[in-house]
Design a protein around this motif. Structure first.
Motif, PDB file in Angstrom:
ATOM      1  N   GLY A  59       0.791  -1.219   0.000  1.00 27.12           N
ATOM      2  CA  GLY A  59       0.000   0.000   0.000  1.00 27.12           C
ATOM      3  C   GLY A  59       0.819   1.262   0.000  1.00 27.12           C
ATOM      4  O   GLY A  59       0.331   2.330   0.358  1.00 27.12           O
ATOM      5  N   GLU A  60       2.101   1.176  -0.402  1.00 28.30           N
ATOM      6  CA  GLU A  60       2.994   2.332  -0.380  1.00 28.30           C
ATOM      7  C   GLU A  60       3.185   2.946  -1.756  1.00 28.30           C
ATOM      8  O   GLU A  60       3.957   3.875  -1.919  1.00 28.30           O
ATOM      9  N   TRP A  61       2.476   2.436  -2.757  1.00 31.05           N
ATOM     10  CA  TRP A  61       2.700   2.896  -4.130  1.00 31.05           C
ATOM     11  C   TRP A  61       1.423   2.642  -4.917  1.00 31.05           C
ATOM     12  O   TRP A  61       0.909   1.527  -4.932  1.00 31.05           O
ATOM     13  N   SER A  62       0.889   3.677  -5.566  1.00 34.64           N
ATOM     14  CA  SER A  62      -0.304   3.467  -6.383  1.00 34.64           C
ATOM     15  C   SER A  62       0.095   2.800  -7.681  1.00 34.64           C
ATOM     16  O   SER A  62       1.147   3.084  -8.250  1.00 34.64           O
ATOM     17  N   SER A  63      -0.731   1.887  -8.170  1.00 36.44           N
ATOM     18  CA  SER A  63      -0.372   1.069  -9.325  1.00 36.44           C
ATOM     19  C   SER A  63      -0.210   1.878 -10.599  1.00 36.44           C
ATOM     20  O   SER A  63       0.463   1.451 -11.529  1.00 36.44           O
ATOM     21  N   ASP A  64      -0.821   3.070 -10.664  1.00 32.56           N
ATOM     22  CA  ASP A  64      -0.720   3.858 -11.887  1.00 32.56           C
ATOM     23  C   ASP A  64       0.310   4.977 -11.791  1.00 32.56           C
ATOM     24  O   ASP A  64       0.524   5.717 -12.738  1.00 32.56           O
ATOM     25  N   SER A  65       0.993   5.080 -10.638  1.00 30.68           N
ATOM     26  CA  SER A  65       1.870   6.238 -10.443  1.00 30.68           C
ATOM     27  C   SER A  65       3.131   6.164 -11.271  1.00 30.68           C
ATOM     28  O   SER A  65       3.682   7.182 -11.645  1.00 30.68           O
ATOM     29  N   LYS A  66       3.641   4.967 -11.547  1.00 29.13           N
ATOM     30  CA  LYS A  66       4.884   4.875 -12.301  1.00 29.13           C
ATOM     31  C   LYS A  66       4.710   5.428 -13.708  1.00 29.13           C
ATOM     32  O   LYS A  66       5.542   6.161 -14.212  1.00 29.13           O
ATOM     33  N   SER A  67       3.582   5.079 -14.358  1.00 30.67           N
ATOM     34  CA  SER A  67       3.369   5.598 -15.700  1.00 30.67           C
ATOM     35  C   SER A  67       3.062   7.085 -15.673  1.00 30.67           C
ATOM     36  O   SER A  67       3.356   7.814 -16.605  1.00 30.67           O
ATOM     37  N   ALA A  68       2.494   7.550 -14.560  1.00 29.17           N
ATOM     38  CA  ALA A  68       2.135   8.962 -14.465  1.00 29.17           C
ATOM     39  C   ALA A  68       3.353   9.856 -14.331  1.00 29.17           C
ATOM     40  O   ALA A  68       3.316  11.020 -14.733  1.00 29.17           O
ATOM     41  N   THR A  69       4.459   9.346 -13.772  1.00 32.43           N
ATOM     42  CA  THR A  69       5.600  10.209 -13.512  1.00 32.43           C
ATOM     43  C   THR A  69       6.227  10.760 -14.774  1.00 32.43           C
ATOM     44  O   THR A  69       6.954  11.745 -14.731  1.00 32.43           O
ATOM     45  N   ALA A  70       5.979  10.169 -15.917  1.00 29.88           N
ATOM     46  CA  ALA A  70       6.599  10.639 -17.148  1.00 29.88           C
ATOM     47  C   ALA A  70       6.010  11.967 -17.615  1.00 29.88           C
ATOM     48  O   ALA A  70       6.636  12.706 -18.356  1.00 29.88           O
TER      49      ALA A  70
ATOM     50  N   GLU B 179      -3.497  20.339  -6.388  1.00 29.26           N
ATOM     51  CA  GLU B 179      -3.191  18.929  -6.592  1.00 29.26           C
ATOM     52  C   GLU B 179      -4.434  18.135  -6.928  1.00 29.26           C
ATOM     53  O   GLU B 179      -4.369  17.142  -7.631  1.00 29.26           O
ATOM     54  N   THR B 180      -5.583  18.558  -6.399  1.00 29.37           N
ATOM     55  CA  THR B 180      -6.809  17.816  -6.643  1.00 29.37           C
ATOM     56  C   THR B 180      -7.588  18.355  -7.826  1.00 29.37           C
ATOM     57  O   THR B 180      -8.660  17.858  -8.132  1.00 29.37           O
ATOM     58  N   ARG B 181      -7.064  19.380  -8.478  1.00 30.79           N
ATOM     59  CA  ARG B 181      -7.737  19.956  -9.631  1.00 30.79           C
ATOM     60  C   ARG B 181      -7.819  18.922 -10.749  1.00 30.79           C
ATOM     61  O   ARG B 181      -6.838  18.228 -11.025  1.00 30.79           O
ATOM     62  N   PRO B 182      -8.964  18.783 -11.414  1.00 29.02           N
ATOM     63  CA  PRO B 182      -9.106  17.802 -12.490  1.00 29.02           C
ATOM     64  C   PRO B 182      -8.040  18.015 -13.566  1.00 29.02           C
ATOM     65  O   PRO B 182      -7.737  19.130 -13.962  1.00 29.02           O
ATOM     66  N   GLY B 183      -7.445  16.903 -14.026  1.00 34.76           N
ATOM     67  CA  GLY B 183      -6.463  16.972 -15.104  1.00 34.76           C
ATOM     68  C   GLY B 183      -5.051  17.247 -14.634  1.00 34.76           C
ATOM     69  O   GLY B 183      -4.135  17.279 -15.434  1.00 34.76           O
ATOM     70  N   LYS B 184      -4.833  17.474 -13.328  1.00 37.23           N
ATOM     71  CA  LYS B 184      -3.488  17.760 -12.816  1.00 37.23           C
ATOM     72  C   LYS B 184      -3.067  16.639 -11.867  1.00 37.23           C
ATOM     73  O   LYS B 184      -3.799  16.290 -10.964  1.00 37.23           O
ATOM     74  N   VAL B 185      -1.901  16.077 -12.106  1.00 39.92           N
ATOM     75  CA  VAL B 185      -1.379  15.013 -11.252  1.00 39.92           C
ATOM     76  C   VAL B 185      -0.093  15.494 -10.607  1.00 39.92           C
ATOM     77  O   VAL B 185       0.789  16.005 -11.279  1.00 39.92           O
ATOM     78  N   THR B 186       0.007  15.346  -9.281  1.00 37.52           N
ATOM     79  CA  THR B 186       1.207  15.788  -8.582  1.00 37.52           C
ATOM     80  C   THR B 186       2.366  14.851  -8.882  1.00 37.52           C
ATOM     81  O   THR B 186       2.210  13.642  -8.896  1.00 37.52           O
ATOM     82  N   ARG B 187       3.525  15.431  -9.115  1.00 32.58           N
ATOM     83  CA  ARG B 187       4.743  14.657  -9.350  1.00 32.58           C
ATOM     84  C   ARG B 187       5.214  14.084  -8.016  1.00 32.58           C
ATOM     85  O   ARG B 187       5.646  14.807  -7.137  1.00 32.58           O
TER      86      ARG B 187
ATOM     87  N   LYS C   4      13.672  23.926  -3.543  1.00 31.90           N
ATOM     88  CA  LYS C   4      14.468  24.744  -4.458  1.00 31.90           C
ATOM     89  C   LYS C   4      14.876  23.994  -5.722  1.00 31.90           C
ATOM     90  O   LYS C   4      15.271  24.616  -6.708  1.00 31.90           O
ATOM     91  N   ASN C   5      14.779  22.682  -5.680  1.00 33.94           N
ATOM     92  CA  ASN C   5      15.199  21.849  -6.821  1.00 33.94           C
ATOM     93  C   ASN C   5      14.134  20.798  -7.119  1.00 33.94           C
ATOM     94  O   ASN C   5      14.362  19.601  -6.926  1.00 33.94           O
ATOM     95  N   PRO C   6      12.959  21.237  -7.569  1.00 31.88           N
ATOM     96  CA  PRO C   6      11.887  20.259  -7.836  1.00 31.88           C
ATOM     97  C   PRO C   6      12.324  19.278  -8.912  1.00 31.88           C
ATOM     98  O   PRO C   6      12.949  19.672  -9.900  1.00 31.88           O
ATOM     99  N   PRO C   7      12.034  17.987  -8.728  1.00 29.80           N
ATOM    100  CA  PRO C   7      12.441  16.993  -9.719  1.00 29.80           C
ATOM    101  C   PRO C   7      11.686  17.160 -11.020  1.00 29.80           C
ATOM    102  O   PRO C   7      10.510  17.538 -11.022  1.00 29.80           O
ATOM    103  N   LEU C   8      12.352  16.889 -12.101  1.00 35.19           N
ATOM    104  CA  LEU C   8      11.727  16.989 -13.427  1.00 35.19           C
ATOM    105  C   LEU C   8      10.973  15.703 -13.746  1.00 35.19           C
ATOM    106  O   LEU C   8      11.120  14.690 -13.076  1.00 35.19           O
ATOM    107  N   ALA C   9      10.186  15.767 -14.818  1.00 30.73           N
ATOM    108  CA  ALA C   9       9.508  14.547 -15.276  1.00 30.73           C
ATOM    109  C   ALA C   9      10.569  13.535 -15.663  1.00 30.73           C
ATOM    110  O   ALA C   9      11.630  13.875 -16.186  1.00 30.73           O
ATOM    111  N   LYS C  10      10.305  12.265 -15.373  1.00 37.65           N
ATOM    112  CA  LYS C  10      11.318  11.225 -15.559  1.00 37.65           C
ATOM    113  C   LYS C  10      11.154  10.503 -16.888  1.00 37.65           C
ATOM    114  O   LYS C  10      10.061  10.278 -17.358  1.00 37.65           O
TER     115      LYS C  10
END
Length: 485
Positions: A155-166, A243-251, A475-481
């Motif tokens: 329960g520490e990782w959502s199943s769709d989050s890996k594909s979302a990080t791109a 973060e909860t706005r429709p169409g926006k996914v938090t990195r 100060k150094n937000p990670p970029l899309a992976k």
């Protein structure tokens, strides 16, 4: 009349002397098992036989049901080896039970009844440290444990989050932390088991699945990427609404926490007998809990129990979950008990920043010798990592997060040195992940050992590290992976 009996006795005596002269060396050099240890873990189960001489073995797998059969030559069954039977735990992921028996003179047979198909690694280790010769059985699952799948199951990782990080957006400054919360088997003789036709010794290698910013603690503003809108008016509620706005996914930010040592490798030992491997695992678990109080952060532990993870595997685990940061946690010792203070280290390509840093890196890099890594399984990625063009950028980012963390740690403990140090730590050699090694305190210093054993100090050090990590990512937000794992 007495000549013949006398001659017969002389011949028998000479024959007996000759027989003893032949057998005596064999009996004198029979190996003795000194200790047996079992280290079960989700990644793999390790069985260690410590003995007084090098042992020659052969092994094979048997199907239906799954078994691993090991023959050890030059060995007689003794009570220590028999005790292996009782050391197999019912919750061991891979071993159901083990049977031990004298298969034939000078040959002991172990039969491991398995819970599933495994890929075994069987190898020996030369004496090192306090250990004599060791015979190692590492039982890996045929399908290696996937760190992401394991985190999903917990329960520490959502199943769709890996594909979302791109395609996700950079993370906003994490919300402030909430109030911390405290965190027998029957011995049956191993009868002869014949290897199946065409079976050999299954030895297929399988990977497991092992002090210093500015003393004033000021952030590295010059190197930071300014985010004026977020820094000028921090509004956590507004960020949550966004973060909860429709169409926006938090990195999501993924952090790999690496408690040093484990299993066969206890790490440094304090005057009270406390072991580094236990202390750093406790701190890592507290740190994991503090980090995961923030909704856009998640944590992968390179080990979550008392077992050994080879240094290259720790790095590979972080890369498999696409980590944004690697934090190795230690509580080391020095030759002088007066040494004290916390430190932060990053990788160096050109040599250590001090004699002490070089000494410490050399000591930590010997962990695989003590913990027992199979050196016959080379790691090409780590062997060539220092030639990777991305290493310089990794070191620059590591320095930034190191300064931020050291500045926070300096508020709760004396710093061993007022700046981030550099040395060739093998565990920091991920070419694409900012990586730091934290010496929380010196376990060899009696006063600091007492602090390391104190729950309140463990909580303080965890909170300080979290603050430093938050400051860095603000100060150094990670970029899309787009890295390949």
């Amino acid at each position: 009349m007495n000549a013949k009996p006398v001659a017969r006795r002389t011949v028998l005596k000479a024959g007996g002397t000759l027989l003893l002269s032949v057998l005596a060396p064999q009996l004198a050099h029979a190996a003795q098992i000194l200790a047996v240890r079992v280290w079960p873990a989700d990644d793999y189960t390790r069985v260690t036989l410590e003995n007084d001489s090098d042992l020659k073995t052969s092994h094979f797998l048997v199907k239906d049901p799954e078994r691993l059969v090991v023959d050890i030559e030059g060995l007689e069954l003794n009570p220590t080896l028999k005790s292996l039977v009782a050391k197999i735990q019912s919750n061991d992921p891979y071993i159901k039970q083990v049977r031990v028996g004298q298969n034939r003179p000078n040959v002991v047979r172990l039969v491991f009844d398995l819970k599933e198909e495994v890929k075994p690694q069987v190898f020996t280790l030369a004496p090192v440290g306090n250990y004599k010769h060791r015979l190692i059985f590492d039982l890996y699952p045929v399908k290696a444990v996937d760190p992401i799948a394991a985190m999903i199951e917990k329960g520490e990782w959502s199943s769709d989050s890996k594909s979302a990080t791109a395609t996700t957006q950079p993370a906003a400054t994490p919300a402030p932390a909430t109030t911390p919360s405290s965190g027998a088997q029957a011995n049956t003789a191993a009868g002869p088991v014949q290897p199946p036709v065409g079976s050999g010794t299954a030895t297929h290698p399988a990977p497991p699945g092992t002090a210093d910013a500015g003393a004033n603690g000021k952030p590295d503003i010059a190197a930071a990427k300014p985010e004026p809108k977020h820094e000028a008016k921090p509004d956590n509620k507004a960020e949550q609404r966004a973060e909860t706005r429709p169409g926006k996914v938090t990195r999501m930010i993924t952090i790999a926490l690496d408690p040093g040592h484990g299993g066969e490798d206890p790490g440094a030992i304090g005057a009270r007998g406390s072991r580094e491997k236990d202390i750093v695992l406790a701190i890592a678990k507290r740190l994991k809990a503090r980090i995961e109080e923030h909704p856009n952060m998640r944590v992968m532990l390179t080990r979550d129990g008392d077992y050994f993870v080879p240094l290259p595997t720790r790095v590979e685990k972080a890369r498999k979950v696409d980590a944004d940061l690697f934090v190795s946690i230690h509580a080391d010792a020095f030759v002088q008990p007066s040494a004290r203070g916390s430190s932060v280290f990053v990788l160096s390509e050109k040599g250590a920043s001090s004699t002490a840093a070089r000494w410490l890196a050399n000591k930590e890099n010997q962990a695989d010798l003590i913990g027992g890594a199979n050196v016959k399984t080379p790691d090409k990625q780590l062997a060539s990592v220092l030639f990777d063009l991305s290493t310089t950028a990794q070191i620059n980012d590591s320095m930034k997060v190191g300064k931020a963390v050291l500045g926070e740690i300096g508020g709760i403990n004396k710093l061993h040195k007022g700046s981030v140090e550099q040395a060739g730590f093998a565990v920091l050699k991920a070419p694409d992940i900012p990586s730091i090694l934290i010496e929380t305190a010196f376990i060899s210093n009696p006063e600091e050992e007492a602090r390391l054993l104190d729950n309140a100090y463990q909580e303080q050090i965890a909170n300080a590290i979290v603050k430093g990590i938050k400051s860095y990512f603000a100060k150094n937000p990670p970029l899309a992976k787009s890295r390949q794992t």
